[in-house]
Scaffold this active site. Structure first.
Site, short mmCIF file in Angstrom:
data_model
loop_
_atom_site.label_atom_id
_atom_site.label_comp_id
_atom_site.label_asym_id
_atom_site.label_seq_id
_atom_site.Cartn_x
_atom_site.Cartn_y
_atom_site.Cartn_z
N ASP A 51 0.83 -1.21 0.00
CA ASP A 51 0.00 0.00 0.00
C ASP A 51 0.86 1.27 0.00
OD1 ASP A 51 -2.29 1.50 0.02
OD2 ASP A 51 -2.77 1.12 2.12
N ARG B 79 -1.03 8.98 -10.13
CA ARG B 79 -1.04 7.78 -9.28
C ARG B 79 -0.38 6.59 -9.97
NH1 ARG B 79 -4.13 7.35 -4.99
NH2 ARG B 79 -4.56 5.17 -5.42
N GLU C 271 -12.08 -5.29 -4.58
CA GLU C 271 -12.64 -3.94 -4.38
C GLU C 271 -11.95 -2.90 -5.27
OE1 GLU C 271 -11.79 -5.95 -1.60
OE2 GLU C 271 -13.90 -6.53 -1.60
N ASN C 272 -10.78 -3.22 -5.80
CA ASN C 272 -10.03 -2.24 -6.60
C ASN C 272 -10.73 -1.87 -7.92
OD1 ASN C 272 -6.70 -3.34 -5.57
ND2 ASN C 272 -7.93 -1.63 -4.82
C1 FPP Z 1 -1.99 0.24 -3.17
O1 FPP Z 1 -1.54 1.57 -3.28
C2 FPP Z 1 -1.52 -0.53 -4.28
C3 FPP Z 1 -2.32 -1.14 -5.20
C4 FPP Z 1 -3.79 -1.05 -5.20
C5 FPP Z 1 -1.76 -1.90 -6.31
C6 FPP Z 1 -0.49 -2.62 -6.04
C7 FPP Z 1 0.09 -2.86 -7.35
C8 FPP Z 1 1.42 -2.84 -7.61
C9 FPP Z 1 2.46 -2.69 -6.59
C10 FPP Z 1 1.86 -2.94 -9.02
C11 FPP Z 1 1.52 -4.24 -9.66
C12 FPP Z 1 2.43 -5.29 -9.18
C13 FPP Z 1 2.60 -6.46 -9.78
C14 FPP Z 1 3.53 -7.47 -9.14
C15 FPP Z 1 1.94 -6.81 -11.06
P1 FPP Z 1 -2.61 2.70 -3.26
O2 FPP Z 1 -2.93 3.06 -4.68
O3 FPP Z 1 -3.79 2.29 -2.44
O4 FPP Z 1 -1.83 3.87 -2.58
P2 FPP Z 1 -2.46 5.03 -1.67
O5 FPP Z 1 -3.02 4.35 -0.46
O6 FPP Z 1 -1.28 5.89 -1.36
O7 FPP Z 1 -3.49 5.72 -2.50
#
Ligand code: FPP
Length: 238
Positions: A19, A32, A66-67
């Site tokens: 996260d 983002r 949920e994403n």
């Molecule tokens: C959360 O950060 C992260 C995600 C929802 C996606 C995670 C994906 C990756 C690290 C890239 C893909 C990886 C692979 C191995 C294919 P957030 O967007 O919720 O950050 P925030 O809380 O700061 O908004």
């Protein structure tokens, strides 16, 4: 350099909620998606470090059920990133003998992505090194509902259902439960990650944003784990 910290009492299975990509980007005045790209690069770096440390199972939460509620452009960007990283990931996996597993629903993903995921699993299925499970389109409750469906469809009599049978029907079948769950980005919750499997896991929360989670931060998490193990040393099996 590998520190002595890693030489004993290492977790066998580490699972990570990656996260903080969005905030990492925002702090730099970037979109983002730039944060997710950096996050994906970091995932690769972290895989290499855990391979070096000899961790047997690593699970990464890349996309939750949920994403899908995020803005369309961000969802598309994450899906594209997955496609690209799967290709690179298979190359790295073959070099390092890594087996790739997928946790989650293939339904709802495009045929192209489904094909690539299946291909990554097939190409690496006989590798005998670390197992990396990519939780993509994964939700812990969804997984348990799926288990119920599969159990009913398989016709197993109700009185025969026990914890061990449920474990065999989870997406993680054959993978031991996580010993250590790490969440970066400052939130202290599990957000529907490994709901069944997390029952006895040590949980490490850190404010560090995922793209900044480097070797030093990994070491801190492993020291935390070792200390927790020590505290319960009198009852834990040696
Ligand atoms: C959360 O950060 C992260 C995600 C929802 C996606 C995670 C994906 C990756 C690290 C890239 C893909 C990886 C692979 C191995 C294919 P957030 O967007 O919720 O950050 P925030 O809380 O700061 O908004």
């Amino acid at each position: 350099m590998m520190s002595s910290v890693h030489l004993n009492r290492l977790p066998q299975h580490v699972a990570i909620i990656m996260d903080g990509n969005g905030r990492w980007a925002k702090r730099r005045g970037l979109p983002r998606l730039a944060g997710h790209k950096q996050g994906a690069t970091n995932a690769q770096r972290v895989v290499e470090i855990f391979t070096e440390y000899g961790i047997s199972y690593l699970t990464l939460y890349a996309f939750s059920t949920e994403n899908w509620n995020r803005p369309q452009a961000e969802v598309n960007g994450l899906l594209q990133l997955l496609e690209k990283k799967l290709d690179e990931g298979v190359k790295l996996a073959q070099e390092k003998g890594i087996k790739i597993r997928h946790l989650g629903k293939l339904d709802g993903l495009s045929p192209e992505i489904q094909h690539r995921i299946k291909q990554a699993l097939e190409l690496t299925q006989n590798n005998t090194g670390m197992t990396i499970s990519l939780a993509f389109n994964y939700g812990g409750r969804d997984e348990i509902v799926e288990v119920m469906r599969r159990l009913i469809l398989s016709g197993i009599p109700a009185q025969k259902i026990d914890e061990s049978i449920v474990s065999q029907y989870l997406y993680t079948a054959g993978i031991p439960d996580p010993d250590l769950i790490i969440r970066t980005g400052g939130e202290s919750r599990l957000s529907n990650f490994l709901t069944w499997q997390a029952a006895y896991a040590e949980i490490y929360f850190t404010p560090v944003l995922w793209p900044d989670f480097d070797r030093r931060e990994i070491d801190k998490a492993l020291i935390f784990y070792r200390q927790r193990q020590r505290r319960f040393g009198s009852v834990a099996p040696e």
